[in-house]
Write an enzyme that holds these catalytic residues in place. Structure first.
Site, PDB file in Angstrom:
ATOM      1  N   TYR A 202       0.710  -1.242  -0.030  1.00 41.73           N
ATOM      2  CA  TYR A 202      -0.078   0.578  -0.146  1.00 41.73           C
ATOM      3  C   TYR A 202       1.020   1.291  -0.078  1.00 41.73           C
ATOM      4  O   TYR A 202       0.731   2.260   1.435  1.00 41.73           O
ATOM      5  CB  TYR A 202      -0.944   0.122   0.965  1.00 41.73           C
ATOM      6  CG  TYR A 202      -2.212  -1.407   1.032  1.00 41.73           C
ATOM      7  CD1 TYR A 202      -3.153  -1.318   0.149  1.00 41.73           C
ATOM      8  CD2 TYR A 202      -2.398  -1.834   1.361  1.00 41.73           C
ATOM      9  CE1 TYR A 202      -4.517  -1.981   0.359  1.00 41.73           C
ATOM     10  CE2 TYR A 202      -3.617  -3.266   0.978  1.00 41.73           C
ATOM     11  CZ  TYR A 202      -4.210  -2.906   0.602  1.00 41.73           C
ATOM     12  OH  TYR A 202      -5.466  -4.048  -0.030  1.00 41.73           O
ATOM     13  N   ARG A 209       1.955   6.876   7.028  1.00 47.54           N
ATOM     14  CA  ARG A 209       2.656   5.940   7.507  1.00 47.54           C
ATOM     15  C   ARG A 209       3.635   7.177   8.521  1.00 47.54           C
ATOM     16  O   ARG A 209       4.081   7.164   9.614  1.00 47.54           O
ATOM     17  CB  ARG A 209       3.776   5.137   7.008  1.00 47.54           C
ATOM     18  CG  ARG A 209       2.613   3.933   6.354  1.00 47.54           C
ATOM     19  CD  ARG A 209       3.887   3.157   5.974  1.00 47.54           C
ATOM     20  NE  ARG A 209       4.184   3.162   4.775  1.00 47.54           N
ATOM     21  CZ  ARG A 209       3.039   2.996   3.508  1.00 47.54           C
ATOM     22  NH1 ARG A 209       2.148   1.590   3.931  1.00 47.54           N
ATOM     23  NH2 ARG A 209       3.351   2.197   2.438  1.00 47.54           N
ATOM     24  N   ASP A 247      -4.600  -8.389  11.480  1.00 51.01           N
ATOM     25  CA  ASP A 247      -4.904  -8.377  10.372  1.00 51.01           C
ATOM     26  C   ASP A 247      -5.975  -9.903  10.194  1.00 51.01           C
ATOM     27  O   ASP A 247      -5.715 -10.924  10.835  1.00 51.01           O
ATOM     28  CB  ASP A 247      -4.112  -8.226   9.373  1.00 51.01           C
ATOM     29  CG  ASP A 247      -4.277  -7.603   7.866  1.00 51.01           C
ATOM     30  OD1 ASP A 247      -4.996  -6.778   7.462  1.00 51.01           O
ATOM     31  OD2 ASP A 247      -4.834  -9.371   7.264  1.00 51.01           O
ATOM     32  N   ALA A 274     -11.337  -7.911  13.331  1.00 45.96           N
ATOM     33  CA  ALA A 274     -11.285  -6.612  13.898  1.00 45.96           C
ATOM     34  C   ALA A 274     -11.998  -6.195  14.253  1.00 45.96           C
ATOM     35  O   ALA A 274     -12.492  -6.243  15.101  1.00 45.96           O
ATOM     36  CB  ALA A 274     -10.633  -5.702  12.624  1.00 45.96           C
ATOM     37  N   ASP A 294      -7.768   0.812   9.876  1.00 48.02           N
ATOM     38  CA  ASP A 294      -7.212   1.119   7.946  1.00 48.02           C
ATOM     39  C   ASP A 294      -8.158   0.239   7.168  1.00 48.02           C
ATOM     40  O   ASP A 294      -7.012  -0.955   6.703  1.00 48.02           O
ATOM     41  CB  ASP A 294      -5.870   1.008   7.740  1.00 48.02           C
ATOM     42  CG  ASP A 294      -5.738   1.542   6.005  1.00 48.02           C
ATOM     43  OD1 ASP A 294      -6.225   1.379   5.218  1.00 48.02           O
ATOM     44  OD2 ASP A 294      -4.284   0.931   5.934  1.00 48.02           O
ATOM     45  N   CYS A 334     -10.706   3.742   2.386  1.00 46.53           N
ATOM     46  CA  CYS A 334      -9.940   4.222   0.908  1.00 46.53           C
ATOM     47  C   CYS A 334     -11.416   3.877  -0.088  1.00 46.53           C
ATOM     48  O   CYS A 334     -10.968   3.819  -1.467  1.00 46.53           O
ATOM     49  CB  CYS A 334      -9.169   2.876   0.591  1.00 46.53           C
ATOM     50  SG  CYS A 334      -9.312   1.292   0.887  1.00 46.53           S
TER      51      CYS A 334
HETATM   52  N1  SAH Z   1      -2.418  -0.839   6.982  1.00 48.26           N
HETATM   53  C1  SAH Z   1      -2.519  -1.597   5.448  1.00 48.26           C
HETATM   54  C2  SAH Z   1      -2.948  -1.676   4.376  1.00 48.26           C
HETATM   55  C3  SAH Z   1      -4.589  -2.481   4.829  1.00 48.26           C
HETATM   56  S1  SAH Z   1      -6.082  -2.836   3.712  1.00 48.26           S
HETATM   57  C4  SAH Z   1      -1.080  -0.845   5.321  1.00 48.26           C
HETATM   58  O1  SAH Z   1      -0.455   0.068   5.859  1.00 48.26           O
HETATM   59  O2  SAH Z   1       0.021  -1.514   4.177  1.00 48.26           O
HETATM   60  C5  SAH Z   1      -6.651  -3.872   4.173  1.00 48.26           C
HETATM   61  C6  SAH Z   1      -6.640  -4.902   4.666  1.00 48.26           C
HETATM   62  O3  SAH Z   1      -7.880  -5.430   5.972  1.00 48.26           O
HETATM   63  C7  SAH Z   1      -6.155  -5.755   4.321  1.00 48.26           C
HETATM   64  O4  SAH Z   1      -5.108  -6.455   4.885  1.00 48.26           O
HETATM   65  C8  SAH Z   1      -7.033  -7.145   4.744  1.00 48.26           C
HETATM   66  O5  SAH Z   1      -6.626  -8.896   4.979  1.00 48.26           O
HETATM   67  C9  SAH Z   1      -7.282  -6.882   6.407  1.00 48.26           C
HETATM   68  N2  SAH Z   1      -8.986  -7.287   6.320  1.00 48.26           N
HETATM   69  C10 SAH Z   1     -10.012  -7.167   5.741  1.00 48.26           C
HETATM   70  N3  SAH Z   1     -11.221  -7.739   6.142  1.00 48.26           N
HETATM   71  C11 SAH Z   1     -10.294  -7.906   7.920  1.00 48.26           C
HETATM   72  C12 SAH Z   1     -11.212  -8.190   8.714  1.00 48.26           C
HETATM   73  N4  SAH Z   1     -12.764  -8.597   8.964  1.00 48.26           N
HETATM   74  N5  SAH Z   1     -10.396  -7.756  10.213  1.00 48.26           N
HETATM   75  C13 SAH Z   1      -9.392  -7.737   9.671  1.00 48.26           C
HETATM   76  N6  SAH Z   1      -8.614  -7.108   8.797  1.00 48.26           N
HETATM   77  C14 SAH Z   1      -9.345  -7.038   7.825  1.00 48.26           C
END
Ligand code: SAH
Length: 390
Positions: A202, A209, A247, A274, A294, A334
């Protein structure tokens, strides 16, 4: 080369002249020349006056994507120029990394094409049939200007269905390793080119960050929810904070662990949903100084906006009890369908329902190598609210 003429209804030319790159179904008066899906067409106003050149596909909601407002041939030289302009734009905005978005679709005048550079390799995404048909023109341009060791295509977006395109992953040129080491702000990450999400990393969160790393203090407890391969968590670990990444994807967490080791940093990692994990953490009495939310776009389709709002409300509602007074909450979205105003409304609602007062300390967006084209509001997709619990 131009295989049809699209005449717009009277009044609809204004948008195009004002740099909006999409033509909707209802804005077309007539289609001449029987262009096939994906063909290049000339777009004219109701008087026959030239407006631009675009790709045509009758199936999706936006049948025409404008490539240029100039009457010039669409050839490899056109894409070389576009690339050079895009690189010029990034010269002053991308620093301290060897990974960045080289081409961001409409924002760089190449609707439907995304190209990310990871060290000496490229990962591209093709969103429209028009851009797919133009591959023989833009692929040599990428090779000529950037001279990558390899180009991998990762085109698995839902939206391709509407365009009549199947999902596709494949090598377009040279060799591309499964994991590419990249550097960002002195940290090393591995980009999982074939198995990762989107193009593997990402890049759009880079500046956010960095902002986090500037604000977090040593010993603070940072929760990185939806951490993917742990980037936010590791930026905070680097400044001495206690980071915890969560995650749902086990492969992402595995890579996050590897990232911690490679960078000689310590962090905790949990594979969990989450939405379920947050109330459980609250029940265990866990507390943090920082929580980053995120989530993925969750609902991409137009009719699913409600579930998107509900998901964000739930996350904020369940995250707040894990923060004490002075705690910070960073909420990202996003999904371009959710504008900043709606985000603020949802967060206001969730925090009021929790009886917590929040101050908005900052608002930030996607990194500048994902340019937000003012005339194309859809190109602003990543919004982050930096909040403080009073
Ligand atoms: N913050 C990260 C990007 C996040 S993208 C960075 O900077 O690299 C969104 C993420 O949410 C993905 O990795 C996906 O696997 C995760 N995701 C999707 N649904 C989710 C859930 N219900 N609980 C936890 N993670 C989840």
């Amino acid at each position: 080369m131009l295989l049809g003429i699209i005449t717009l209804k009277s009044g609809c030319e204004k948008k195009i002249r004002h740099f909006y790159p999409w033509v909707q179904n209802g804005e077309i008066h007539s289609v001449e020349g029987n262009p096939a899906p994906g063909d290049l067409v000339k777009v004219v106003d109701s008087q026959g006056g030239f407006l631009g050149i675009g790709t045509y596909n009758p199936a999706p909601r936006f049948p025409v994507r404008i490539l240029t407002l100039e009457q010039k041939p669409i050839d490899t030289a056109f894409f070389v120029r576009r690339l050079e302009q895009a690189l010029q734009k990034r010269k002053h905005t991308v620093h301290d990394t060897n990974a960045f978005r080289v081409l961001f679709s409409e924002s760089d005048g190449v609707p439907g094409l995304i190209a990310d550079q990871f060290d000496q390799y490229l990962v591209v995404q093709v969103r429209t049939l028009g851009m797919e048909r133009l591959k023989p023109l833009w692929l040599p341009a990428l090779q000529e200007v950037l001279q990558p060791k390899g180009i991998l295509e990762r085109s698995e977006m839902e939206s391709r269905k509407e365009e009549g395109l199947p999902p596709f992953i494949g090598l377009l040129a040279g060799e591309v390793p499964d994991l590419i080491p990249i550097q960002e702000s002195g940290l090393e990450f591995l980009v999982p080119t074939r198995t990762g999400l989107k193009t593997g990393f990402y890049l759009d969160q880079r500046e956010n960050r960095r902002q986090l790393a500037r604000l977090v203090r040593p010993e603070e407890r940072v929760l990185d929810l939806f951490c993917y391969t742990g980037a936010f968590a590791l930026y905070s670990a680097k400044v001495g904070a206690h980071a915890h990444g969560v995650d749902i994807l086990p492969e992402a967490i595995q890579l996050a662990q590897q990232h911690a080791e490679r960078n000689h940093l310590r962090a905790d990692w949990t594979t969990a949903n989450a939405f379920e994990w947050l109330p459980q953490a609250h029940a265990r009495g866990e507390q943090y100084d920082w929580i980053l939310l995120d989530p993925p776009a969750i609902a991409k389709k137009r009719g699913q906006r409600e579930s998107l709002r509900w998901a964000l409300w739930k996350l904020v509602y369940h995250a707040l009890p894990l923060l004490g007074e002075g705690g910070r909450l960073v909420v990202c979205s996003c999904a371009y369908q959710m504008d900043l105003g709606t985000m603020l409304d949802i967060v206001r609602l969730a925090s009021t329902d929790r009886q917590r007062r929040l101050t908005v300390e900052d608002v930030s967006f996607q990194a500048p190598d994902h340019p937000f084209l003012l005339q194309f509001p859809e190109s602003l997709y990543l919004k982050c609210l930096w909040l403080r619990v009073d």
